[in-house]
Motif scaffolding. Structure first.
Motif, mmCIF file in Angstrom:
data_model
loop_
_atom_site.group_PDB
_atom_site.id
_atom_site.type_symbol
_atom_site.label_atom_id
_atom_site.label_comp_id
_atom_site.label_asym_id
_atom_site.label_seq_id
_atom_site.Cartn_x
_atom_site.Cartn_y
_atom_site.Cartn_z
ATOM 1 N N GLN A 160 0.821 -1.207 0.000
ATOM 2 C CA GLN A 160 0.000 0.000 0.000
ATOM 3 C C GLN A 160 0.857 1.261 0.000
ATOM 4 O O GLN A 160 0.407 2.305 -0.441
ATOM 5 C CB GLN A 160 -0.967 0.007 1.190
ATOM 6 N N THR A 161 2.110 1.171 0.510
ATOM 7 C CA THR A 161 3.026 2.314 0.398
ATOM 8 C C THR A 161 3.207 2.621 -1.083
ATOM 9 O O THR A 161 3.168 3.776 -1.514
ATOM 10 C CB THR A 161 4.412 1.972 1.007
ATOM 11 N N LYS A 162 3.411 1.572 -1.863
ATOM 12 C CA LYS A 162 3.608 1.725 -3.309
ATOM 13 C C LYS A 162 2.359 2.311 -3.949
ATOM 14 O O LYS A 162 2.428 3.219 -4.789
ATOM 15 C CB LYS A 162 3.927 0.349 -3.902
ATOM 16 N N PHE A 163 1.189 1.823 -3.539
ATOM 17 C CA PHE A 163 -0.092 2.253 -4.103
ATOM 18 C C PHE A 163 -0.321 3.750 -3.874
ATOM 19 O O PHE A 163 -0.567 4.508 -4.809
ATOM 20 C CB PHE A 163 -1.208 1.410 -3.479
ATOM 21 N N VAL A 164 -0.215 4.196 -2.610
ATOM 22 C CA VAL A 164 -0.512 5.607 -2.316
ATOM 23 C C VAL A 164 0.584 6.526 -2.844
ATOM 24 O O VAL A 164 0.315 7.637 -3.296
ATOM 25 C CB VAL A 164 -0.746 5.840 -0.799
ATOM 26 N N THR A 165 1.848 6.053 -2.827
ATOM 27 C CA THR A 165 2.947 6.889 -3.317
ATOM 28 C C THR A 165 2.829 7.118 -4.812
ATOM 29 O O THR A 165 3.080 8.218 -5.308
ATOM 30 C CB THR A 165 4.303 6.230 -2.989
ATOM 31 N N SER A 166 2.419 6.081 -5.559
ATOM 32 C CA SER A 166 2.280 6.240 -7.018
ATOM 33 C C SER A 166 1.237 7.304 -7.330
ATOM 34 O O SER A 166 1.398 8.097 -8.259
ATOM 35 C CB SER A 166 1.895 4.904 -7.667
ATOM 36 N N LYS A 167 0.147 7.350 -6.533
ATOM 37 C CA LYS A 167 -0.897 8.359 -6.753
ATOM 38 C C LYS A 167 -0.354 9.761 -6.461
ATOM 39 O O LYS A 167 -0.632 10.711 -7.187
ATOM 40 C CB LYS A 167 -2.107 8.087 -5.842
ATOM 41 N N ALA A 168 0.429 9.892 -5.365
ATOM 42 C CA ALA A 168 0.976 11.201 -4.983
ATOM 43 C C ALA A 168 1.989 11.701 -6.014
ATOM 44 O O ALA A 168 1.973 12.873 -6.409
ATOM 45 C CB ALA A 168 1.626 11.116 -3.605
ATOM 46 N N LEU A 169 2.872 10.816 -6.467
ATOM 47 C CA LEU A 169 3.892 11.202 -7.443
ATOM 48 C C LEU A 169 3.253 11.599 -8.774
ATOM 49 O O LEU A 169 3.697 12.534 -9.439
ATOM 50 C CB LEU A 169 4.899 10.071 -7.655
ATOM 51 N N ALA A 170 2.199 10.883 -9.155
ATOM 52 C CA ALA A 170 1.527 11.187 -10.433
ATOM 53 C C ALA A 170 0.915 12.583 -10.415
ATOM 54 O O ALA A 170 0.796 13.231 -11.458
ATOM 55 C CB ALA A 170 0.445 10.139 -10.705
ATOM 56 N N LEU A 171 0.540 13.079 -9.228
ATOM 57 C CA LEU A 171 -0.032 14.425 -9.104
ATOM 58 C C LEU A 171 1.052 15.499 -9.000
ATOM 59 O O LEU A 171 0.752 16.681 -8.862
ATOM 60 C CB LEU A 171 -0.943 14.494 -7.866
ATOM 61 N N GLY A 172 2.331 15.068 -9.019
ATOM 62 C CA GLY A 172 3.434 16.038 -8.952
ATOM 63 C C GLY A 172 3.761 16.499 -7.545
ATOM 64 O O GLY A 172 4.477 17.495 -7.360
ATOM 65 N N LEU A 173 3.255 15.804 -6.512
ATOM 66 C CA LEU A 173 3.540 16.207 -5.121
ATOM 67 C C LEU A 173 4.956 15.777 -4.733
ATOM 68 O O LEU A 173 5.441 14.730 -5.159
ATOM 69 C CB LEU A 173 2.520 15.565 -4.175
ATOM 70 N N ARG A 174 5.615 16.590 -3.908
ATOM 71 C CA ARG A 174 6.979 16.269 -3.444
ATOM 72 C C ARG A 174 6.891 15.746 -2.005
ATOM 73 O O ARG A 174 6.651 16.512 -1.073
ATOM 74 C CB ARG A 174 7.862 17.515 -3.486
ATOM 75 N N PRO A 175 7.080 14.449 -1.805
ATOM 76 C CA PRO A 175 6.871 13.879 -0.468
ATOM 77 C C PRO A 175 7.982 14.237 0.531
ATOM 78 O O PRO A 175 9.126 14.474 0.155
ATOM 79 C CB PRO A 175 6.865 12.366 -0.723
#
Length: 605
Positions: free
Chosen positions: A106-121
């Motif tokens: 799920q780390t992979k799942f939510v991170t892929s969504k955040a990165l696709a939106l251009g967010l910088r974690p």
């Protein structure tokens, strides 16, 4: 006041909600003597019982003149619809990773969504005080994960912190002072950009509705981030659908903002802030609320499609209506439509006849939570076995595949691999051993995972951890065998008799106890063989006036382990149903009459 909007994302049980508790405490959101429940953000009864977050929730804290809106999101992929919508409201994410487990599915799942939106974690390595923590390895794995998800250079140059959410500290260095969360607050203020929307304060008002709630005094509440302009109490606005159709025009009766754990009425919501509006009667999630002059809707995040479908029907057993008050199909339909309105990951379809409804969603857990909520509200239902949703691509039948990540002791790895890659048609993708533990990653058809979790816990003596997330579509892999054993079916109506159950124990495992109410066609146990068997659980002991040794032996029954709702739904076959009432979960045949069962079996053969 300066403003920041962030979401906290992570895998299940990596400490999101506990960290938010500490952020609230240390920012002064609570009084010194205020009584606050542990995991204060998990306000729903089911969330507290299961220790998971089901609904995304917002809160807000103030830090040195900056207001930080924080959204706590679910970790289970079954509730991923919540995560996908929420990320469109924020300008940055705090990615929490367990320093011992490292990145998980799920780390992979939510991170892929955040990165696709251009967010910088911002990456926070949590639980570094655990004995088996390896923060350096976890950090390397996070970098590899970002690279594998095609992160850009700015996203790969992520800041990271070391933390223990439970102990309430977060530091830039692993051997830092370990006193408080100041390092995290400061990094959020300095690293996360202020909302771009603030520049558009004087434009026409526009807001994308991301969550739907209700208040007994106010009515429907739509929450979202104000994209442009301002919204005031008393202002007349309109709601536009995703395709630009006008849904309704209404007057805003309340504007509420998040302050600490509660919501406060404010006079005006400004661009960039997360607010809730009241006054609408039809507008819902993914609609654009805007000024009357606006005619273009805001883009809504596409939601991943459902992967399983379950039929919700009326309870038509002989014991229907004894427990629950809400039994009519019309009432069930209204409740399901209300659920689909606020939960965009769920789809509802009517079936011919109108007494049952097909509910499509992300997984068994999501369905189990919906059914559990409905039974607590007084509903009676009959539930079918989950079916996987197939689709056609270029004339080929495709089925959903899930990425399964398993952590088990080395001694159980062979049994798990055999189960996943054998009858369940899975493919082993990765396997690595570390300190007596084995991590197995496999791609398994969703059909093969229905009902597997209980079997997995048995195979690993309760010590294994299994996580799954939607991976993609693959050509249909052929038949997957279901439950091997048959069932014991009652041929009578009445109350179960201890003596009869005692005699039936040699036939198989019982699901019912003495004095349980029973009806014809109800499943009372599992047969020790592959075929179904009709039995009489009401047969009492014949009385006699002849006394002999051994005639009055005490009846000792094997204790019954009650099935949970999810276990029952996963256990049944296609010709069986689960009867769910506020107090009881029963298993039954779809056709209660034995002659009808034979006719249906012939028709299907």
């Amino acid at each position: 006041m300066d403003l920041r909007n962030i979401a906290i994302i992570a895998h299940v049980d990596h400490g999101k909600t506990t960290l938010v508790d500490e952020l609230l405490k240390q920012s002064g959101a609570f009084r010194e003597n205020q009584a606050v429940a542990e995991r204060a953000m998990d306000s729903n009864d089911l969330e507290r019982e299961r220790g998971i977050t089901i609904l995304a929730k917002a809160t807000s804290v103030e830090w040195k003149g900056t207001r930080i809106n924080i959204v706590d999101t679910p970790g289970h992929a079954d509730f991923g619809g919540e995560v996908e919508r929420i990320l469109s409201m924020v300008d940055g994410v705090v990615l929490l990773v367990d320093a011992a487990e490292g990145p998980m599915p799920q780390t992979k799942f939510v991170t892929s969504k955040a990165l696709a939106l251009g967010l910088r974690p911002i990456v926070v390595l949590n639980k570094v005080d655990k004995p088996d923590a390896e923060p350096d390895r976890a950090l390397d794995e996070v970098f590899d994960l970002f690279a594998g998800l095609d992160a850009d250079d700015d996203q790969l140059d992520f800041p990271h912190l070391y933390a223990s959410g439970r102990s309430g500290w977060c530091d830039a260095e692993l051997d830092g002072p370990r006193k408080n969360l100041d390092a995290l607050f400061n990094l959020v203020v300095n690293h996360v950009p202020a909302p771009k929307q603030i520049k558009h304060q004087d434009d026409d008002f526009r807001m994308l509705a991301t969550t739907l709630g209700s208040d007994p005094f106010v009515g429907r509440l739509l929450t979202g981030r104000v994209e442009t302009g301002r919204v005031k109490v008393g202002q007349t606005v309109q709601a536009i659908s995703r395709i630009g159709q006008k849904i309704e025009q209404f007057r805003v009766t309340r504007v509420q903002a998040f302050r600490g754990l509660g919501q406060q009425d404010i006079d005006e919501g400004e661009a960039g802030d997360i607010v809730s509006l009241a006054g609408m009667s039809k507008a819902t999630v993914a609609d654009t609320i805007c000024a009357l002059a606006v005619d273009e809707p805001l883009d809504a995040q596409p939601i991943d499609p459902p992967t399983i479908t379950v039929t919700f029907g009326i309870n038509d057993s002989p014991l229907a209506g004894r427990d629950g008050k809400k039994v009519q199909s019309r009432v069930i339909r209204d409740r399901l439509m209300k659920e689909a309105e606020s939960n965009v990951a769920i789809k509802i379809a009517d079936t011919p006849g109108g007494e049952a409804f097909e509910v499509s969603g992300r997984g068994e857990l999501q369905m189990g939570v919906l059914i559990e909520n409905m039974r607590r509200e007084g509903f009676e239902l009959s539930i079918s076995r989950p079916q996987v949703i197939m689709r056609e691509e270029n004339g080929q039948r495709m089925e959903p595949v899930e990425e399964v990540t398993v952590d088990v002791d080395d001694e159980y790895s062979g049994a798990v691999i055999e189960k996943l890659t054998g009858a369940r048609k899975g493919e082993l993708a990765e396997m690595r051993q570390n300190g007596g533990k084995t991590r197995i990653v496999a791609h398994v058809p969703s059909r093969g995972l229905i009902g597997y979790h209980g079997e997995f816990l048995t195979d690993t003596r309760g010590t294994g951890v299994l996580n799954r997330v939607f991976h993609g579509w693959t050509p249909f892999k052929g038949a997957i065998p279901g439950r091997r054993a048959g069932v014991l079916i009652s041929m009578e109506n009445g109350e179960a008799v201890a003596y009869a159950l005692w005699n039936l124990e040699e036939r198989g495992k019982m699901f019912v106890e003495p004095q349980d109410k029973i009806y014809q066609g109800m499943i009372i146990g599992e047969h020790s063989r592959e075929n179904d068997l009709e039995v009489n659980p009401l047969k009492g002991k014949k009385l006699t006036n002849v006394r002999a040794s051994g005639t009055d032996d005490a009846v000792r029954l094997t204790p019954v382990t009650p099935m949970s709702l999810e276990q029952a739904i996963a256990y049944i076959n296609d010709d069986e149903l689960v009867e769910v009432t506020p107090n009881v979960v029963r298993l039954r045949k779809r056709h209660l009459d034995p002659h009808e069962r034979k006719r249906a079996a012939k028709a299907n053969s």
